[in-house]
Enzyme design. Structure first.
Site, PDB file in Angstrom:
ATOM      1  N   TYR A   1      19.517 -18.294  46.658  1.00 52.92           N
ATOM      2  CA  TYR A   1      19.638 -17.193  45.695  1.00 52.92           C
ATOM      3  C   TYR A   1      18.910 -15.944  46.228  1.00 52.92           C
ATOM      4  O   TYR A   1      19.454 -14.841  46.214  1.00 52.92           O
ATOM      5  CB  TYR A   1      19.047 -17.645  44.360  1.00 52.92           C
TER       6      TYR A   1
ATOM      7  N   GLY B   1      27.085 -13.825  30.676  1.00 57.57           N
ATOM      8  CA  GLY B   1      25.780 -14.372  31.031  1.00 57.57           C
ATOM      9  C   GLY B   1      24.666 -13.799  30.176  1.00 57.57           C
ATOM     10  O   GLY B   1      24.909 -13.057  29.219  1.00 57.57           O
ATOM     11  N   GLN B   2      23.430 -14.146  30.549  1.00 56.33           N
ATOM     12  CA  GLN B   2      22.267 -13.726  29.756  1.00 56.33           C
ATOM     13  C   GLN B   2      22.209 -12.208  29.602  1.00 56.33           C
ATOM     14  O   GLN B   2      22.027 -11.682  28.509  1.00 56.33           O
ATOM     15  CB  GLN B   2      20.965 -14.237  30.405  1.00 56.33           C
TER      16      GLN B   2
ATOM     17  N   LYS C   1      20.418 -12.282  47.371  1.00 57.42           N
ATOM     18  CA  LYS C   1      20.012 -10.993  46.796  1.00 57.42           C
ATOM     19  C   LYS C   1      19.548 -10.030  47.891  1.00 57.42           C
ATOM     20  O   LYS C   1      19.744  -8.820  47.774  1.00 57.42           O
ATOM     21  CB  LYS C   1      18.940 -11.191  45.717  1.00 57.42           C
TER      22      LYS C   1
ATOM     23  N   ILE D   1      34.479 -15.728  34.228  1.00 56.91           N
ATOM     24  CA  ILE D   1      35.493 -16.750  34.527  1.00 56.91           C
ATOM     25  C   ILE D   1      35.859 -17.596  33.305  1.00 56.91           C
ATOM     26  O   ILE D   1      36.848 -18.298  33.322  1.00 56.91           O
ATOM     27  CB  ILE D   1      35.086 -17.720  35.683  1.00 56.91           C
TER      28      ILE D   1
ATOM     29  N   ASN E   1      37.413 -14.239  38.530  1.00 56.44           N
ATOM     30  CA  ASN E   1      36.532 -15.016  39.391  1.00 56.44           C
ATOM     31  C   ASN E   1      36.205 -14.071  40.556  1.00 56.44           C
ATOM     32  O   ASN E   1      37.122 -13.598  41.235  1.00 56.44           O
ATOM     33  CB  ASN E   1      37.289 -16.265  39.871  1.00 56.44           C
TER      34      ASN E   1
ATOM     35  N   GLY F   1      30.495 -11.126  35.233  1.00 54.37           N
ATOM     36  CA  GLY F   1      29.485 -12.029  34.657  1.00 54.37           C
ATOM     37  C   GLY F   1      29.088 -11.588  33.265  1.00 54.37           C
ATOM     38  O   GLY F   1      27.941 -11.750  32.840  1.00 54.37           O
TER      39      GLY F   1
ATOM     40  N   ILE G   1      13.790 -12.683  33.021  1.00 51.01           N
ATOM     41  CA  ILE G   1      14.155 -11.935  31.809  1.00 51.01           C
ATOM     42  C   ILE G   1      14.151 -12.863  30.598  1.00 51.01           C
ATOM     43  O   ILE G   1      14.761 -13.931  30.606  1.00 51.01           O
ATOM     44  CB  ILE G   1      15.523 -11.238  31.987  1.00 51.01           C
TER      45      ILE G   1
HETATM   46  N1  SER Z   1      15.283 -15.425  36.670  1.00 51.31           N
HETATM   47  C1  SER Z   1      15.702 -15.587  38.024  1.00 51.31           C
HETATM   48  C2  SER Z   1      15.559 -16.984  38.489  1.00 51.31           C
HETATM   49  O1  SER Z   1      14.614 -17.614  38.087  1.00 51.31           O
HETATM   50  C3  SER Z   1      14.900 -14.693  38.923  1.00 51.31           C
HETATM   51  O2  SER Z   1      15.707 -13.646  39.298  1.00 51.31           O
HETATM   52  O3  SER Z   1      16.345 -17.429  39.256  1.00 51.31           O
END
Ligand code: SER
Length: 317
Positions: free
Chosen positions: A142, A13-14, A146, A37, A53, A10, A172
């Protein structure tokens, strides 16, 4: 400095897009392999990179072997809001993907795997300001994924001696790469909108208060935890926090720098997700066990965001 080979999933990503250059500076460019990916974005991070992937375990194993990887930062994930739009995809990428990374790491003799967890592991039954040991009954796929990452990580640590570690990150905030599909994304979007249009419509209520962190602190935590002496770690996954503020407080701070800025609050389905998370979290254990301390508060973060974003967007405020 440690001589290690690091693989980042990843990477575009951010978090990855900022972590990769920092790791390359610290451990040598050729020792940090970026993977994602999307090949076009990988090219922007420059070599070495590999298209992976995380659902393709064979490719993961091949790359781990080819580069003799010691450490994996497993950042590939679907965030909370996007995960609620497509829970099936979220399950695949976040649960099967994480399982693949752990398995490939075990088979390939990797030493450490660092996985970001999230405030999304908490749920409405979690008490406010939770510590590491608390009620984990999330209401999003999600969050469930986690919790799986945390439990599977501990399992691999105790059963196979694979050194899995992670951080429960708050939202973040960063100006380089926008986050994609999270509930806390409003805390980033608001800065783009304030600079570009002078107006923002929040998708949460003004009293919505969530824990947040500025990217430099998140990067510091990711490296500090990875380098921490294992004998000091009481947990495999640690809470980390930077600041907590309501949407209204965020608006007020931005107005100090952009006085003409106006907002509306129009909560949508993401409000429910935000309401299921605690407004702050207790990171005493991280402070005690590996000397964690955030550097950024709301006001300094907002000033830095506005300065850097207005340069990036070529817009005077
Ligand atoms: N920034 C994430 C979200 O909002 C939280 O882990 O899904």
């Amino acid at each position: 400095m440690m001589l290690v080979r690091i693989l980042v999933t990843g990477a575009c990503g951010q978090i990855g897009s900022e972590l990769v250059p920092l790791l390359r500076e610290r451990y040598g460019k050729d020792n940090v392999i970026a993977s994602d990916i999307v090949v076009e974005k990988l090219k922007m991070l420059s070599e070495p990179y590999e298209v992976i992937n995380v659902l393709d375990r064979e490719k993961l194993e091949k790359v781990i072997k080819e580069y003799d990887i010691d450490i994996i930062y497993h950042l590939a994930a679907i965030l909370s809001a996007k995960g609620e739009e497509n829970p099936q995809l979220c399950y695949q990428v976040n649960i099967n993907g994480t399982y693949n990374v752990l398995e490939a790491a075990r088979v390939g003799g990797v030493e450490k795997v660092i996985i970001p967890s999230s405030i999304a592991v908490f749920g409405p039954e979690t008490p406010d300001n939770p510590g590491e040991i608390t009620i984990l009954k999330p209401r999003t796929m999600y969050g469930i994924s986690k919790v799986f990452a945390e439990l599977a990580g501990e399992y691999y640590y105790h059963k196979y001696g694979l050194d899995v570690r992670g951080l429960r990150f708050p939202g973040i905030i960063s100006w380089k790469t926008p986050p994609g599909g999270g509930t806390t994304d409003y805390a980033v979007e608001v800065f783009y909108a304030a600079i570009e249009k002078g107006h923002y419509t929040y998708f949460v209520r003004e009293d919505t208060t969530l824990p947040m962190m500025y990217m430099p602190d998140a990067l510091k935590a990711l490296i500090q935890l990875m380098e921490a002496d294992n004998s000091r770690l009481r947990y495999r996954f640690y809470n980390v926090s930077g600041m907590s503020f309501s949407a209204r407080e965020l608006t007020e701070v931005i107005k100090k720098f952009i006085p003409y800025f106006t907002v509306e609050y129009k909560p949508d389905e993401r409000q429910k997700i935000a309401d299921s998370w605690p407004s702050r979290l207790d990171d005493t254990a991280a402070r005690e066990d590996w000397d964690w301390k955030p550097d950024w508060d709301l006001e300094r973060m907002a000033k830095d965001m506005i300065e850097n974003l207005s340069k990036k967007l070529r817009k005077r405020v």
